[in-house]
Scaffold this motif. Structure first.
Motif, short mmCIF file in Angstrom:
data_model
loop_
_atom_site.label_atom_id
_atom_site.label_comp_id
_atom_site.label_asym_id
_atom_site.label_seq_id
_atom_site.Cartn_x
_atom_site.Cartn_y
_atom_site.Cartn_z
N ARG A 142 38.55 46.58 74.71
CA ARG A 142 37.78 45.35 74.46
C ARG A 142 37.34 45.35 73.00
O ARG A 142 36.88 46.37 72.49
CB ARG A 142 36.54 45.35 75.37
N VAL A 143 37.53 44.22 72.34
CA VAL A 143 36.99 44.10 70.97
C VAL A 143 36.04 42.91 70.92
O VAL A 143 36.28 41.88 71.55
CB VAL A 143 38.07 43.92 69.88
N VAL A 144 34.99 43.09 70.15
CA VAL A 144 33.90 42.12 70.13
C VAL A 144 33.50 41.85 68.68
O VAL A 144 33.58 42.74 67.84
CB VAL A 144 32.68 42.72 70.88
N GLY A 145 33.08 40.64 68.40
CA GLY A 145 32.57 40.32 67.05
C GLY A 145 32.09 38.88 67.04
O GLY A 145 32.30 38.13 68.00
N ARG A 146 31.42 38.52 65.95
CA ARG A 146 31.02 37.11 65.83
C ARG A 146 32.27 36.29 65.54
O ARG A 146 33.02 36.60 64.61
CB ARG A 146 30.07 36.92 64.65
N GLY A 147 32.48 35.24 66.35
CA GLY A 147 33.74 34.51 66.26
C GLY A 147 33.77 33.40 65.24
O GLY A 147 34.84 32.86 64.95
N ALA A 148 32.62 33.02 64.71
CA ALA A 148 32.60 31.89 63.78
C ALA A 148 31.40 32.04 62.85
O ALA A 148 30.48 32.80 63.12
CB ALA A 148 32.49 30.58 64.56
N GLY A 149 31.46 31.27 61.76
CA GLY A 149 30.35 31.29 60.80
C GLY A 149 30.77 31.96 59.50
O GLY A 149 31.82 32.62 59.43
N ARG A 150 29.96 31.73 58.45
CA ARG A 150 30.35 32.18 57.10
C ARG A 150 30.58 33.69 57.01
O ARG A 150 31.63 34.14 56.56
CB ARG A 150 29.26 31.77 56.10
N TRP A 151 29.58 34.49 57.41
CA TRP A 151 29.67 35.92 57.06
C TRP A 151 30.69 36.69 57.90
O TRP A 151 31.43 37.52 57.36
CB TRP A 151 28.28 36.56 57.04
N THR A 154 32.44 26.58 54.29
CA THR A 154 31.75 27.68 54.98
C THR A 154 32.42 29.01 54.64
O THR A 154 31.76 29.97 54.23
CB THR A 154 31.81 27.45 56.51
N VAL A 155 33.72 29.08 54.78
CA VAL A 155 34.43 30.36 54.59
C VAL A 155 34.66 30.62 53.09
O VAL A 155 34.30 31.68 52.57
CB VAL A 155 35.78 30.34 55.35
N GLY A 156 35.26 29.65 52.40
CA GLY A 156 35.65 29.88 51.02
C GLY A 156 34.47 30.24 50.13
O GLY A 156 34.58 31.11 49.26
N PHE A 157 33.32 29.60 50.34
CA PHE A 157 32.18 29.89 49.48
C PHE A 157 31.61 31.28 49.76
O PHE A 157 31.15 31.98 48.85
CB PHE A 157 31.09 28.81 49.62
#
Ligand code: NAP
Ligand code: HSE
Length: 588
Positions: free
Chosen positions: A535-544, A265-268
């Motif tokens: 406060r900091v926010v972001g998508r915590g998981a997934g490829r991008w 997921t991450v490396g690609f």
């Protein structure tokens, strides 16, 4: 807390097509993770404006000016909307802004107006919810509600006008050239020098095609400054009220050869971004288990390795670790660090379990291990903690740190069964290779350990983590019926002689500051001893989102190496100058 405001303007030379949007996101993310609020102003992509104008002229030799203004503005609107979508994919909390919403008023002729006013307070209040705002440049509205353009290159004017109104600390106009030169550096055989700073009158003389003259005049009238820069570089040319100065010639920074450990997921995702940025990076090789699977995904066979010894024989400039925590990962990362090669790791298991060995390997060689992607995905938690710790002591830290649990609980709240929701999280690439790490709370525990060490400079004395069970899933559904939401929350608290951690499930009112993290999003709340909170926010998981954090570390390493090269050259030149002076003195 007073936050820096940066205005970034992306011109059509850097937004040539949709394919360029991820690079623009990397540039925005660079400033986001520094803790700035960013107003992004965009031009239409590539030759969109010319194409639209040609279409208008095909219909009528002198097309109606009001209709033409409406038509051309669609180019900037499309750019802004697409960039908003690209930012959302990367997990950067962003909002696309319509010029009308912020009262961007203009006056003059329909195709060449001047900006008159903007309600900067509206922008400032939007920043409370969205640290990144995206504004289509080039146009505003008149008092009687008509859309007018700001003239050719008018997005520059939108950017400097908004920057002045917001009292932004920086206004950076991003172009396909890294600054303003004495003459066009693209002309073959020419070696013009770059300006480090330009007085307004010199900018008007030499930078005509690069910055809209009306924008330079706006800077001059207001005594403000703007930078002209390229994506991902550490330097720029600044147009301001002070004298013009030429910059030292900079060495070309060669593209970094990157070895990627793991192409999942991450490396690609990282591999794809490296291919898209050949000026900066060249993939040198990748470690995988199943060579055939990756060849089928069009990764060239000569890049693929399945043996540790094979990758150890390579000579990368930097290594990306996107492996699960395992012996292979620790042996390779430690091996490369010992050889003085920097590593960027997304692997929290490695960071926590091998902390002592990693520190030792870095100490010996001076190599740097960066690991922003190991916690929070695209939520820049480690950077926020480091910045907060510099401002003063931290007294509390709590967060939603596991995207899979947050996603699964939300699905269960809407009636899904735990195992179905977990299977969905796995299919989306959120869960660990061994999902029991997510469900048991071990993943959140490791992230909490990393954050606590960054925040307090000491290891947690203990962490107790509760697992996500069928009973918890049922409680999530019950909480939803009562109008609240059940979340996995990770906290630290002071205990005798240190800090202890807790990962547990808490019912949360919808207005709670952490409740903003829905689906796989993460959030972190920090409280400082003077009562300030961040406060900091972001998508915590997934490829991008994870790729975004890895790329930010890679680009930071690239910029720092460039700066080090520059220093080395300045030092060498200094030594040469010193010895020349000595020789001159000696011969007279
Ligand atoms: P993944 O999809 O399971 O990919 C793992 C990759 O590593 C695969 O390409 C696999 O090769 C390779 N690999 C595994 N064991 C190996 C071994 N013993 N020798 C050689 N290659 C091996 O994992 P991921 O989701 O990308 O996660 C990678 C790392 O990033 C993990 O440490 C994870 O905790 C972290 N992380 C993940 C996310 C996320 O959202 N997924 C977010 C932040 C951090 P094959 O493809 O040939 O099987
Ligand atoms: N499995 C992890 C999660 C990936 O769901 O949060 C990001 O670290």
């Amino acid at each position: 807390m007073q936050q820096t405001i940066v205005v970034l303007k992306f011109g059509s030379s850097v937004l040539r097509s949709v394919d360029d949007l991820p690079s623009a996101v990397h540039e925005i993310y660079r400033w986001y993770r520094d803790g700035s609020r960013i107003l992004t102003v965009v031009s239409a992509m590539g030759d969109t404006t010319e194409r639209l104008l040609a279409q208008a002229c095909q219909l009528a030799p002198t097309p109606d000016v009001h209709a033409t203004a409406q038509l051309l503005a669609t180019g900037e609107r499309a750019s802004a909307a697409l960039l908003g979508i690209a930012l959302e994919r990367a997990g950067v909390p962003a909002r696309v802004v319509d010029p009308r919403e912020i009262g961007l008023m203009v006056s003059g002729s329909p195709l060449d107006s001047e900006p008159v006013s903007v309600e900067s307070s509206r922008l400032l209040s939007m920043f409370d919810e969205h640290p990144v705002l995206v504004l289509p440049g080039f146009f505003g509205h008149t008092e009687d509600g008509r859309l007018h353009l700001l003239g050719r290159g008018g997005s520059d004017l939108s950017a400097v006008f908004a920057a002045t109104a917001l009292r932004a600390q920086r206004c950076r106009l991003l172009k396909d050239v890294d600054g303003i030169y004495e003459s066009d550096p693209a002309v073959p055989g020419s070696r013009p020098r770059r300006f480090s700073t330009l007085a307004y009158e010199d900018a008007l003389r030499v930078a005509g095609p690069l910055i809209q003259p009306k924008a330079v005049n706006h800077l001059a009238v207001n005594g403000t400054a703007a930078e002209v820069a390229a994506l991902a570089v550490p330097h720029e040319s600044v147009v301001h009220s002070r004298p013009t100065v030429l910059a030292d010639r900079l060495p070309e920074i060669p593209a970094k050869r990157v070895l990627i450990l793991g192409l999942g997921t991450v490396g690609f995702g990282v591999y794809q971004r490296l291919l898209a940025m050949p000026q900066w990076f060249t993939p040198l090789g990748a470690l995988v288990r199943d060579r055939a699977k990756h060849e089928a995904a069009n990764v060239p066979g000569d890049l693929l390795h399945t043996a540790e010894e094979a990758v150890l024989s390579l000579d990368p400039d930097i290594v990306v670790d996107a492996l699960p925590a395992c012996g292979v990962s620790s042996r390779l990362v430690v091996g490369f660090l010992r050889r003085g090669i920097d590593v960027v790791s997304a692997n929290k298991g490695l960071i926590v379990d091998e902390a002592a060995m990693l520190a030792d390997a870095q100490r010996g060689s001076g190599a740097v291990l960066r690991f922003s992607a190991a916690v929070g995905g695209s939520a820049p938690m480690i950077e926020a903690l480091r910045a907060a710790a510099k401002r003063g002591p931290l007294i509390a830290l709590s967060g939603i740190l596991n995207g899979t649990c947050n996603f699964v609980l939300e699905r269960c709240a809407h009636g899904a069964a735990l195992m179905d929701a977990l299977a969905e999280a796995q299919a989306l690439g959120f869960a660990e290779a061994d999902p029991s790490e997510d469900v048991s709370g071990r993943d959140a525990e490791r992230k909490l350990r990393i954050l606590a060490e960054v925040a307090f400079g000491q290891r947690l004395l203990s962490v107790k983590a509760d697992p996500l069970t069928d009973d918890i899933a049922a409680a999530a559904s019950e909480a939803s019926r009562r109008g609240s939401s059940l979340r996995q929350v990770s906290r630290v608290r002071r205990s005798h002689g240190g800090w202890i951690g807790r990962v547990s499930f808490e019912s949360m009112a919808r207005e709670h500051p952490l409740a903003i993290a829905t689906g796989e999003w993460n959030a972190l709340l920090l409280t400082q001893s003077d009562g300030r909170s961040v406060r900091v926010v972001g998508r915590g998981a997934g490829r991008w989102p994870t790729t975004e954090a890895v790329m930010a570390d890679l680009l930071e390493a690239h910029r720092e190496n460039g700066a080090a090269l520059k220093e080395k050259i300045a030092f060498r030149d200094g030594v040469v100058r010193q010895s020349c002076r000595y020789m001159t003195r000696a011969s007279t």
